[in-house]
Write a protein that holds these residues in place. Structure first.
Motif, PDB file in Angstrom:
ATOM      1  N   GLY A  29      35.676  35.507  39.379  1.00 54.22           N
ATOM      2  CA  GLY A  29      35.438  36.157  38.099  1.00 54.22           C
ATOM      3  C   GLY A  29      36.527  35.753  37.137  1.00 54.22           C
TER       4      GLY A  29
ATOM      5  N   SER B 219      40.572  36.601  36.498  1.00 56.78           N
ATOM      6  CA  SER B 219      41.683  37.338  37.109  1.00 56.78           C
ATOM      7  C   SER B 219      42.433  38.222  36.120  1.00 56.78           C
TER       8      SER B 219
ATOM      9  N   CYS C 230      38.565  32.130  44.403  1.00 58.91           N
ATOM     10  CA  CYS C 230      38.795  31.739  43.014  1.00 58.91           C
ATOM     11  C   CYS C 230      39.663  32.776  42.285  1.00 58.91           C
TER      12      CYS C 230
ATOM     13  N   ARG D  44      46.396  28.524  37.542  1.00 55.48           N
ATOM     14  CA  ARG D  44      45.107  28.983  37.037  1.00 55.48           C
ATOM     15  C   ARG D  44      44.424  27.873  36.245  1.00 55.48           C
ATOM     16  N   ASN D  45      43.104  27.811  36.307  1.00 56.96           N
ATOM     17  CA  ASN D  45      42.309  26.813  35.561  1.00 56.96           C
ATOM     18  C   ASN D  45      42.892  25.411  35.751  1.00 56.96           C
TER      19      ASN D  45
HETATM   20  N1  GLN Z   1      39.515  30.928  35.722  1.00 50.74           N
HETATM   21  C1  GLN Z   1      39.316  32.207  36.362  1.00 50.74           C
HETATM   22  C2  GLN Z   1      40.594  33.036  36.345  1.00 50.74           C
HETATM   23  O1  GLN Z   1      41.569  32.615  35.846  1.00 50.74           O
HETATM   24  C3  GLN Z   1      38.818  32.055  37.776  1.00 50.74           C
HETATM   25  C4  GLN Z   1      37.441  31.420  37.781  1.00 50.74           C
HETATM   26  C5  GLN Z   1      36.536  31.893  38.865  1.00 50.74           C
HETATM   27  O2  GLN Z   1      36.806  32.880  39.574  1.00 50.74           O
HETATM   28  N2  GLN Z   1      35.407  31.253  38.981  1.00 50.74           N
HETATM   29  O3  GLN Z   1      40.605  34.135  36.835  1.00 50.74           O
END
Ligand code: GLN
Length: 199
Positions: free
Chosen positions: A47, A49, A79, A108-109
């Motif tokens: 999702g 974070s 993720c 992240r990302n």
């Molecule tokens: N980019 C999202 C984050 O920083 C993580 C993406 C994902 O869970 N699909 O939380």
């Protein structure tokens, strides 16, 4: 099977509930501390974070989850869930906070804005049957791990040169990718076994 909760504040909750049920677990959404008390293990879904971090506080789940982790409850994060389990987050928002269970630094990302999503084969140590068809969606990678962390998988395809994308530390498991989206139940079975053994 073991009772496994899915943190149901935000993210792909339904997909994890379905995958856990398919893996033979008694799968339940967790939004309240009383619901957390009733589970033997917890999945933190994919999702966003930063949003999840905020909602964990809004729903009063921060201390209860930290305590259960300290007591050895198994947790699997995919993720955003991986980010929530990391001791250190790079490129996070300054106010985001996780459960800091796994001694690792995640970015992240991480895979870059030119490829928000990609798919690649990833073999996982301890899981037979060939590599996972791993789906990465604005996914983190693991940049550093502590001595107690077991690296279970790396990705070398797609935009990745060679990056850690699956780890385990004791009863805590995390993947950058989303096995709940592909109908491959092996990781959820692996986690359900871990929860059953810890119970
Ligand atoms: N980019 C999202 C984050 O920083 C993580 C993406 C994902 O869970 N699909 O939380």
């Amino acid at each position: 099977g073991p009772v496994i909760g899915v943190l149901a504040l935000q993210g792909d909750v339904r997909e994890h509930l379905a995958a856990l049920a398919g893996a033979g677990a008694d799968a339940r959404p967790v939004r309240r501390p009383t619901e957390l008390d009733a589970v033997d293990g917890l999945v933190v879904p994919g999702g966003e974070s930063t949003t999840m971090s905020r909602l964990v506080d809004v729903f009063g789940l921060r201390d209860p989850i930290d305590k259960r982790i300290a007591d050895g409850m198994p947790v699997y994060g995919s993720c955003a869930g991986m980010i929530m389990l990391a001791a250190e987050v790079l490129d996070g928002r300054p106010d985001q906070r996780g459960f800091a269970g796994i001694t690792m630094t995640v970015r992240r990302n991480a895979f870059g804005r030119q490829v928000d999503s990609f798919e690649a084969p990833v073999g996982i140590t301890g899981i037979d049957g060939g590599p996972f068809h791993a789906v990465f969606i604005r996914a983190p990678w693991v940049e550093r791990v502590g001595a107690d962390v077991e690296v279970l998988g790396r990705v070398t395809g797609g935009p990745a040169v060679d990056r850690i994308v699956a780890v385990r530390q004791g009863n805590l498991l995390a993947t950058s990718f989303h096995p709940e989206l592909t109908g491959d139940l092996r990781l959820h079975r692996y986690f359900a076994d871990l929860v059953g053994a810890a119970r």
